[in-house]
Structures are given as structure tokens and as C-alpha cells.
Write an enzyme that holds these catalytic residues in place. Structure first.
Site, PDB file in Angstrom:
ATOM      1  N   GLU B  64      65.655  45.069  54.559  1.00 25.04           N
ATOM      2  CA  GLU B  64      65.401  45.955  53.430  1.00 25.04           C
ATOM      3  C   GLU B  64      64.250  46.906  53.715  1.00 25.04           C
ATOM      4  OE1 GLU B  64      66.584  42.908  49.844  1.00 25.04           O
ATOM      5  OE2 GLU B  64      64.543  42.858  50.610  1.00 25.04           O
ATOM      6  N   LYS B  77      57.739  49.262  52.944  1.00 27.37           N
ATOM      7  CA  LYS B  77      57.719  48.014  53.703  1.00 27.37           C
ATOM      8  C   LYS B  77      59.084  47.779  54.301  1.00 27.37           C
ATOM      9  CE  LYS B  77      57.559  43.802  51.648  1.00 27.37           C
ATOM     10  NZ  LYS B  77      56.961  42.616  51.002  1.00 27.37           N
ATOM     11  N   ASP B 235      65.482  35.761  44.794  1.00 26.84           N
ATOM     12  CA  ASP B 235      65.129  37.120  45.166  1.00 26.84           C
ATOM     13  C   ASP B 235      66.261  37.876  45.832  1.00 26.84           C
ATOM     14  OD1 ASP B 235      65.229  35.809  47.504  1.00 26.84           O
ATOM     15  OD2 ASP B 235      63.187  36.244  48.115  1.00 26.84           O
TER      16      ASP B 235
END
Lengths: 349, 349
Positions: B64, B77, B235
Site C-alpha cells: 500500500e 508511506k 485492518d
């Protein structure tokens, strides 16, 4: 202090090492190699995970992330576009990129991509021209003589057999710079005072200017039958280089339509204006150049798969060379669940 | 060979230097500082450029990119999530991040974020608990004793005054590891044999397990009135930890609803299940804990702004320390239009 394991280290190619790598391989060989890698990835276009670039816009520029994956490797490029930077002594475009292993998610290469993007853009243009330009093309007009112009010229020489470059830029100093840089490349270089003069006798018209607003670098009456237009300067909303009349008369080839319709020359046209995807020409599923009077237009904006190809190439080529060093980028505790323990032990050693 | 100018160099914080920085500051002070930076950014939530993370999924994991910008700085990130990695001696999650100047598009910091993410996740949980947990909370149940568990415990101690941690993991070795790591922190640590035992008397229930499938770490009958649930293990799509009955009885607080509805515990609920955005509690626009019998649930999945806060913090803190060195990441020719000339001159020097 701590000695990270090999898994935690990521090979890094700095700007300095990228320049060394290019000279080690030879720039013309590298352009040819990159075109081969890009062509190979265009041939397997359908298996890539594709998404338009993820852009963050401001008043003065844009910062973009361009990710893609072939299922085995994952790559992304960070790239900015700030036309005003040049006047402040900075690059309009800087970039770096990363390749990772899809199976583990671990990065396997971090590299500068400011220079690498210049090479991959030129290699992509020449790869497209190989399929779309008139047979026997020998002369290219290069309109816009900025940072990309020499790379375009060398790639067209190496891959398409172009032997003459006709240069034009609204700033004569840029033309002088480009001509000086191309002096010992074997290309015949002609400095021109107007765009009209530059396109005289040219088989390929390459436009690569940095104007931010919708500009008309080529007007409709300048473009005659049978040429190939390689339009690479239009690459964001509101930035185009060609009169819409040229688009109407051309057969248009693009990288990834959802991105090109927003960023490319065709943002001037209706959302359903017909285009051909370049990868289909390369696989043979669609026709490229179909006749000697046809105007072909590669409406290039740059796509993530081209960066992926370039990252693959650098990963393959740096093996057994000194042109990289390892970065301690990834934490790698002996027990993967014990990041905290690794951190605490680091204080005692 | 060539000497890059200062503009071309990007400060880099390696894993080793991140660990040194943490010890230099002190881990509890750093958790408090990070919570302050995150809280400050939640207070100005509305001005951020927000987007759900850009994910590339495979059979074994996900990679990601998480970008955001406050208009002055841009951060992103890179993070992977590969639950199967642990069994192969690799981290489930590794990460690095970058901060850039929006005005120039030039990167100003590259840093490891595997360890930094562990700290920012814990700091975010504790910052939320400060607003949502019962007044006078002193005991936390820590269900799942993997890589995040010690950081959660220390952040809750530093920021919320928790003095007792009750540990449970289905793997007793993980509990032993966590208890050993927390031995000299001033926390009272109780190893528990069952989840039911762990939650006895606890004011805050933190769940952080790595199960990929929809799991039920907490069943409905285990959760009594008045507790705060800090659910951080759910998550990604298909990964949840709580029985839906708990969600029905709780007031649910989230970071960024478009992302949480896909990745969080509330993926079990209807798309319009009521939630409160945490930033609104922090600005005072919405109520946090409203009564002693209320069950509050922070359905945390991690959001880009938290990473942005952590990047800002590291940028500020490494100044005048030796815990970074410069990377030659950006090409910086004397004449910005003359990348090619820079490349050619590099061969002669």
C-alpha cells in the site's frame, strides 16, 4: 552497533551511480535495452495491475505516485512536476522509484529516477515511433529543447535510424545547449529559428515544451500528410501543445486511456474520441501505421508500466556491478514478533 | 567524481539511526511527543488532502501507498502486509516513508517506518483513549502479544496513566516475550491463560491479533458496560476481531470513514452504520465519552495523516543530531534544462 541481516537491506542506486551505470553500459545501448524491456511489458499489458497516477495538486505543481504490478514484482515512482522550479534553479521534474517483491512485500531496489525517467521516456517514444513513424524516417523536428530533448534525439537515432535533428525552442539558449550536447553523437543537427523551419522535411515531429497553459506549439496548417507526431509535453490537465485540428486529422495512439483522457492532448476532444491503445499495436491486435499519407499521433503522458520496465532493467543490470550500495531501510528482528526487543537490545550494544 | 549540491541530497534515517533516535529521546517521551503531533494534525483534519490508501493486493498480502498533504508538506508511506511472512522469518509489516516540500516537490526526508509505524500506531491509540476511555482507567487487557503489544502498553502508560497490563495470546511464547520486554518499565504485567481472564477488571481492551480471517477475539458476552475497546488488529477487508453484537452496543469512533468502512471492524455492519470521526471529538465538535456505562470503540485501521505527523516529528527531531545521513537521490544539474550535459560531464570527471 547492530548489524542488519541481508533481508533488511535494500540496494540503492544514487544519481552518481546511475550516471556511472549509464556510461558503463553506453547510453545508446541502454536506450535500446530500455525500449526492449518496455516493449516486452507492453506485450503483457493485460496482466498488469493498472491505475491512473495518484496526484496531489497545489497552486505551483503536482506530486504523483505511479504504482503498478505484474503479480511478481511491484513498482512505483514518486515524481513531481513544478514548471516554476526552473526559474529558481531547480528541476521541473525529479523522481525516484522502488521495486518490491510481491510475495514478501519487501523492497528489492530503491533508485534515483530523474535521469532514468528521461531515458525511459525517450525509449518509449522511440519504441512507439518504430511502429508508427513512416518507413525510412530519417529526420526529426525537435520542438522544445529542454532537459528531455537530447534523450529523445539519441533514442530516435538508436532505435528508429533517425540521422538528422532539426531543433527549435523559443529560447535560443536552449537550442544552443541541445546542439552542443548532440555535437559528437553522429547526428546532423540543424538549429532553426521558427517551428515552421524546424518541421521542414521532418518525418517525425516531437513536441516537448514546458508551457503550463494550453498552448499551440503546432498549428493545424503546419502538419502535412504522412508524418508521425510524438507529443510528449502535454502531461497534465490544462497542458496541451497541439491544435485540436491536428487531433481531428490524426490516428491517435495512447498508453492508458483513463489517464490520457485527463492529461494528454485528447483532453481537448470529447471523452469518446477514438483512440488506439499502443500495446494493442505491439501485440498485433490493432493496426499501427496503415498508409503513407496517414498522420499518426502518439499522445504520450508517461505511464507507470514504463517506469516498472525501467526499474526491472536497473535491478537486472546492477547485479555484479559496483553501482549500488545497501540501505538499512527495513527492520529485521531475529524474531519477527519482537520489534520491541530488537529496539531495546540496540541500546545495550 | 561529481559532487551533488545540497538541494540534491535527501536526509535519510536508517533503521539503526531510528533506534538511536528513539533511545536518544527516550521511548516514553517520544510516544508522548508523537501523540502531540498526531493530535495537532487531527485538530486541523479538514485542511488535509485525504484519500484511502492505494492498495495492490495479491494472494499472500498487500502493498500500500498512503499519501497525504497539509498544503505545505506532502508525505507518503509505503507499507506491506503479509501475515504469512512471520512463519518465514520475515516481518508481517515493513514500511518506509517520505516527506516532501509541496512548493518545490523536492523530498526533504526519507526514513524507515517499520519501527516508526509501531510507535505512531501506539501513540494514536493512546491519544484516542485519552478522549474515550473511562476516567481513572488503570488496567488494560492486551489481547494479541505480537510486535505491536509492547508499544501499545508503553503508550497507554505514558499518555493515559495505565499501570497494569493483562496479557493474552493464543501462543504463550508471545505472551512470555511481551512480559519479558515489559519487565522493567514500571508496569504491573499479568500473564493470562484465556481472553476472559485477561479482560477481568480491565478499563481498556486492546485487541491486536494477526488473524487474517474474520475472527472473534472478543465475543459479545465478554464486554461489559463502561469499557473502552481499542481495536487495532482489523485492518483489511476480511480481517476483523470483534463479534458484531459488540459493535451494536458500542459508540464507534473512526479515523477516516471511507477507509474504515472497507478495512475496519465496521465492515461487518451496514454501510450507513453510525460512526463518529475521531478528529471531531478532538476539536470538540462531537462528544467522546458521554457516560460511565457507555462502551466506546476506537475502530482503528491506521490513516495517512498519522504517518504524516510521525514524518513531521522525525524531520524536526533529527536536526542537529547525527542520526541521519544524506542520500544522493535527486539529480541537480547546474542548468536545470541540462540533465544530459550533467550526465556527459560525469563521464569525463
Amino acid at each position: 552497533m547492530t548489524t542488519p541481516s541481508a533481508k533488511a537491506l535494500v540496494p540503492f542506486v544514487s544519481v552518481d551511480n546511475m550516471m556511472r551505470l549509464i556510461h558503463h553500459i553506453g547510453i545508446q545501448d541502454m536506450l535500446r535495452d530500455l525500449a526492449s524491456y518496455i516493449e516486452a511489458d507492453f506485450k503483457r499489458w493485460e496482466l498488469f495491475d493498472k491505475t491512473p497516477r495518484v496526484a496531489s495538486h497545489s497552486d505551483v505543481g503536482v506530486i504523483e505516485l505511479m504504482p503498478t504490478s505484474d503479480g511478481e514484482a511491484y513498482g512505483f515512482k514518486y515524481v513531481n512536476g513544478h514548471p516554476k522550479n526552473t526559474s529558481e534553479g531547480l528541476q521541473t521534474v525529479t523522481a525516484f522509484g522502488l521495486l518490491a517483491d510481491v510475495y514478501t512485500g519487501y523492497p528489492v531496489l530503491l533508485t534515483e529516477m530523474t535521469i532514468l525517467t528521461a531515458l525511459r521516456t525517450a525509449a518509449t517514444s522511440a519504441m512507439a515511433a518504430k511502429y508508427l513513424a513512416p518507413k525510412g524516417s530519417s529526420t526529426m523536428a525537435m520542438i522544445g529543447n529542454g532537459a528531455q530533448s537530447e534523450f529523445q534525439s539519441l533514442a530516435m537515432q538508436a532505435i528508429c535510424g533517425i540521422d538528422t535533428i532539426r531543433l527549435y525552442d523559443k529560447d535560443p539558449a536552449a537550442t544552443d545547449k541541445c546542439a552542443a550536447n548532440l555535437a559528437h553523437t553522429g547526428l546532423t543537427v540543424v538549429k532553426c529559428a521558427t517551428p515552421e523551419e524546424a518541421i521542414e522535411g521532418a518525418h517525425i515531429l516531437t513536441t516537448c515544451t514546458a508551457d503550463k497553459q494550453n498552448a499551440t506549439i503546432l498549428t493545424d496548417n503546419m502538419v502535412g500528410a504522412g508524418v508521425h507526431i510524438n507529443a510528449i509535453g502535454g502531461d497534465c490537465p490544462g497542458k496541451t501543445e497541439l491544435a485540436s485540428g491536428i487531433l481531428t486529422r490524426s490516428d491517435i495512439f495512447v498508453e492508458y486511456p483513463p489517464q490520457t483522457r485527463v492529461e494528454g492532448e485528447i483532453q481537448q476532444m470529447s471523452p469518446d474520441h477514438p483512440v488506439t491503445e499502443l500495446w494493442e499495436v505491439i501485440t498485433g491486435a490493432a493496426q499501427g501505421r496503415s498508409g503513407s499519407r496517414q498522420i499518426t499521433l502518439f499522445d504520450s503522458v508517461g505511464f507507470a508500466i514504463e517506469d516498472f520496465s525501467a526499474l526491472r532493467y536497473v535491478r537486472d543490470k546492477i547485479k555484479d556491478t559496483p553501482f549500488h550500495y545497501d540501505l538499512d531501510l527495513l527492520a529485521d528482528p531475529d524474531d519477527p514478533r519482537d520489534v520491541f526487543g530488537m529496539l531495546m537490545r540496540a541500546d545495550q550494544s
